[in-house]
Every structure is written in structure tokens, then in C-alpha cells.
Write a protein that holds these residues in place. Structure first.
Motif, PDB file in Angstrom:
ATOM      1  N   GLY A 265      -2.678  -0.759  -6.540  1.00  0.00           N
ATOM      2  CA  GLY A 265      -2.252   0.160  -5.482  1.00  0.00           C
ATOM      3  C   GLY A 265      -3.409   0.689  -4.674  1.00  0.00           C
ATOM      4  O   GLY A 265      -3.375   0.711  -3.436  1.00  0.00           O
ATOM      5  N   VAL A 266      -4.466   1.115  -5.352  1.00  0.00           N
ATOM      6  CA  VAL A 266      -5.653   1.622  -4.672  1.00  0.00           C
ATOM      7  C   VAL A 266      -6.300   0.513  -3.847  1.00  0.00           C
ATOM      8  O   VAL A 266      -6.772   0.749  -2.729  1.00  0.00           O
ATOM      9  CB  VAL A 266      -6.652   2.195  -5.701  1.00  0.00           C
TER      10      VAL A 266
ATOM     11  N   ALA B  23       2.948   2.631  -8.157  1.00  0.00           N
ATOM     12  CA  ALA B  23       2.277   1.724  -9.092  1.00  0.00           C
ATOM     13  C   ALA B  23       3.282   0.919  -9.905  1.00  0.00           C
ATOM     14  O   ALA B  23       3.069  -0.267 -10.185  1.00  0.00           O
ATOM     15  CB  ALA B  23       1.365   2.532 -10.017  1.00  0.00           C
TER      16      ALA B  23
ATOM     17  N   ALA C 261      -4.318  -0.011  -0.592  1.00  0.00           N
ATOM     18  CA  ALA C 261      -4.565   1.073   0.363  1.00  0.00           C
ATOM     19  C   ALA C 261      -5.965   0.954   0.962  1.00  0.00           C
ATOM     20  O   ALA C 261      -6.145   1.116   2.180  1.00  0.00           O
ATOM     21  CB  ALA C 261      -4.389   2.426  -0.325  1.00  0.00           C
TER      22      ALA C 261
ATOM     23  N   SER D 152       0.814  -1.216   0.000  1.00  0.00           N
ATOM     24  CA  SER D 152       0.000   0.000   0.000  1.00  0.00           C
ATOM     25  C   SER D 152       0.846   1.264   0.000  1.00  0.00           C
ATOM     26  O   SER D 152       0.341   2.353  -0.282  1.00  0.00           O
ATOM     27  CB  SER D 152      -0.936   0.003   1.217  1.00  0.00           C
TER      28      SER D 152
ATOM     29  N   GLN E  96      -5.586   8.867  -3.172  1.00  0.00           N
ATOM     30  CA  GLN E  96      -6.623   8.467  -4.121  1.00  0.00           C
ATOM     31  C   GLN E  96      -7.863   7.952  -3.395  1.00  0.00           C
ATOM     32  O   GLN E  96      -8.994   8.283  -3.745  1.00  0.00           O
ATOM     33  CB  GLN E  96      -6.069   7.377  -5.042  1.00  0.00           C
TER      34      GLN E  96
ATOM     35  N   LYS F  38       0.410   8.043  -2.544  1.00  0.00           N
ATOM     36  CA  LYS F  38      -0.513   8.396  -3.622  1.00  0.00           C
ATOM     37  C   LYS F  38      -1.794   7.571  -3.556  1.00  0.00           C
ATOM     38  O   LYS F  38      -2.884   8.070  -3.808  1.00  0.00           O
ATOM     39  CB  LYS F  38       0.178   8.198  -4.975  1.00  0.00           C
ATOM     40  N   GLN F  39      -1.651   6.282  -3.212  1.00  0.00           N
ATOM     41  CA  GLN F  39      -2.833   5.423  -3.141  1.00  0.00           C
ATOM     42  C   GLN F  39      -3.789   5.878  -2.045  1.00  0.00           C
ATOM     43  O   GLN F  39      -5.016   5.858  -2.221  1.00  0.00           O
ATOM     44  CB  GLN F  39      -2.415   3.966  -2.896  1.00  0.00           C
ATOM     45  N   TYR F  40      -3.241   6.308  -0.913  1.00  0.00           N
ATOM     46  CA  TYR F  40      -4.097   6.770   0.182  1.00  0.00           C
ATOM     47  C   TYR F  40      -4.770   8.096  -0.173  1.00  0.00           C
ATOM     48  O   TYR F  40      -5.920   8.331   0.208  1.00  0.00           O
ATOM     49  CB  TYR F  40      -3.275   6.912   1.462  1.00  0.00           C
TER      50      TYR F  40
ATOM     51  N   ALA G  30      -5.617  -1.397 -10.816  1.00  0.00           N
ATOM     52  CA  ALA G  30      -5.877  -0.617  -9.599  1.00  0.00           C
ATOM     53  C   ALA G  30      -5.342  -1.333  -8.372  1.00  0.00           C
ATOM     54  O   ALA G  30      -5.910  -1.237  -7.290  1.00  0.00           O
ATOM     55  CB  ALA G  30      -7.374  -0.353  -9.453  1.00  0.00           C
TER      56      ALA G  30
END
Length: 285
Positions: free
Chosen positions: A250-251, A37, A254, A33, A72, A68-70, A248
Motif C-alpha cells: 500500500g505504501v 491493506a 502511494a 493506492s 503514511q 491511510k497510505q498517503y 508494504a
């Protein structure tokens, strides 16, 4: 003498190894997380390939910590928070309602005498042993006839009247010594006072265990929302996490970390009572 010392050490090492293996997926989720990416894509580049000579090259330390994922999940995409709160609005009413129903029903089954008590409790056990798929169609038809489909009520109401809580709390209330009840009755206590002043305080470990188990069960439910909630705006976060997409990752990692935080915090806050409750639930009254 040496053998007696080696045996506990071996058991400890075995249990520690099993615990580490169980925690590896959680640790991998947390680490991923915080990866970019590109780095996540490198970790799972061989997924889906048929070449058996290629293996997934997992990294446990990010080259570059990324939030960045958090961003997002928490800011750029409000639908994730919306689905998170959908989960809260589904689980909290179920837990509160089932606690109320289970406490009252368990007290009745454990301490009151009425015709057909044993038969009725046996029917409770039968319904508890039935798989979810057996009651799925009747629940769906009933929700359809009542006009509850595509609303949170179609999931909350069956959850409130589930039978597991009644079974678990009855085990605790059956262990309350009859002398306590008789002494309170002699002092003029009625059923309400017996329930509030004696039964509830003595089953706190059972209540804690029930809350944790219910939260874990309904927080992670997927089938019910998919079937009863056709509107994506009403579906909980668990549905989103069950539909992982490669682009997706990474998202998803997170969102998974944020999604498991309430469960972890709840367990840590009720750990002592939960463990005590699980241990006592197996004791015969």
C-alpha cells in the motif's frame, strides 16, 4: 470505398487498444493506492504461489477508499519525503548543468569552424553509444580518487557532462539557416549574441524535448545511486521503489503515485514543444 474507411478505423482501434494496455499498470497503481491493506492483500494473494490454477484477482474499484497510505507517506514517515527531495536535488542540478553545457557545445559543433571538429564530435557519439556499464568502473574510480563517493556530486557531475544533450541540440542548431547568422554577423553581432539572440530562441522545441527526456532518465535512475551512494540517507526515492516489499504494498503504491506526478505534470506542461522537438530532431539540416 468501404475498405478505405475500414482501414483507418482498424488502425485507430489497434492504437487505442495498445494505449489502453500501456496505461493499465499506471491505472492499477493509482487504484491500488486508494485501497486498504486487506483489499490489496486480496488482490495479490496468489503472488508467489506455484499453483498455476490460481490467478491474481485484480479489482479496479476499491470497496472502501482509503487515504491511510498517503498519510503514511506524507506525514507518518518523513523518510519518504526526504528521499523524494533527494531525487529533486539530484535531478535539477543535472538538468540545469547539462542544458548549459549542451547548448554551448552544440552551438560550437554546429556553427563554429575549428580543427578537429568532426573527429571530436565523432568521439562524442562513440561515448554516447557506450552502455552505462562500460563507463561505470572508470566513473567509480574517478569519484573515489576525487573523494566524491557517497555524495550527490558523484552522480551530478557525470550527469552534467553526458553527451546525449550535445547530440540532440546539435541536430537542431545545424538546421538554423546560415543566412540568419551571416546577417547578424554583418550587423556586428559576436558569437555570444549569435548564441543568445538567434540560436537559443530557434531551438526551444529541442530544449523542451531535452528537459523532458533528461528528467525521465535521471528521475528513474537506480544503478548510480546504489553504487555511488552507500548512505541510505542520500539515496533517492527511485531506490526505495525498486525494493518493493510485500508487507508494504500500500505504501509503495502511494509513493509511486506521488513519485510519477512531477513527470506527468512536466510532460503535460511541455507536451506541444516536446512532440515538436522529437519530430524536428529527425530532420536533416
Amino acid at each position: 470505398m468501404i475498405r478505405h474507411r475500414i482501414a483507418p478505423l482498424a488502425r485507430t482501434l489497434l492504437l487505442a487498444s495498445v494505449a489502453v494496455l500501456m496505461l493499465l499498470p499506471v491505472l492499477s497503481t493509482v487504484v491500488n493506492s486508494f485501497m486498504t491493506a486487506t483489499e490489496i492483500g486480496g488482490n495479490y494473494a496468489s503472488l508467489g504461489k506455484t499453483n498455476t490454477s490460481e490467478f491474481v484477482n485484480l479489482k479496479w474499484i476499491p470497496d472502501w477508499v482509503s487515504f491511510k497510505q498517503y498519510v503514511q507517506v506524507l506525514i507518518a514517515s518523513p523518510q519518504f519525503l526526504h528521499m523524494f527531495w533527494n531525487s529533486v536535488f539530484l535531478v535539477v542540478p543535472i538538468i540545469i548543468g547539462q542544458l548549459l553545457v549542451s547548448c554551448l557545445a552544440a552551438f560550437a559543433f554546429a556553427k563554429l569552424r575549428f580543427p578537429g571538429r568532426g573527429t571530436l564530435f565523432f568521439m562524442y557519439l562513440i561515448t554516447m553509444l557506450m552502455p552505462f556499464q562500460v563507463t561505470l568502473v572508470p566513473n567509480y574510480l574517478m569519484a573515489d580518487r576525487l573523494g566524491l563517493l557517497n555524495s550527490h556530486s558523484s552522480i551530478v557531475l557525470p550527469g552534467i557532462f553526458a553527451t546525449f544533450g550535445v547530440f540532440l541540440l546539435r541536430q537542431f542548431m545545424s538546421q538554423i539557416p546560415a543566412a540568419y547568422m551571416e546577417a547578424a554577423t554583418i550587423d556586428g553581432a559576436g558569437y555570444i549574441r549569435l548564441f543568445v539572440s538567434i540560436a537559443l530562441p530557434m531551438v526551444k522545441p529541442g530544449l523542451a524535448a531535452l528537459v523532458v527526456l533528461l528528467f525521465a532518465d535521471y528521475w528513474n535512475m537506480v544503478e548510480q545511486p546504489l553504487i555511488f551512494l552507500q548512505d541510505a540517507e542520500l539515496q533517492p526515492m527511485s531506490v526505495f521503489l525498486s525494493q518493493v516489499q510485500k508487507e508494504a504494498f500500500g505504501v509503495t503504491f502511494a509513493a509511486s503515485v506521488l513519485y510519477m506526478l512531477p513527470m506527468v505534470l512536466l510532460f503535460l506542461s511541455a507536451e506541444r514543444h516536446f512532440i515538436e522537438g522529437i519530430q524536428l530532431s529527425g530532420v536533416k539540416g
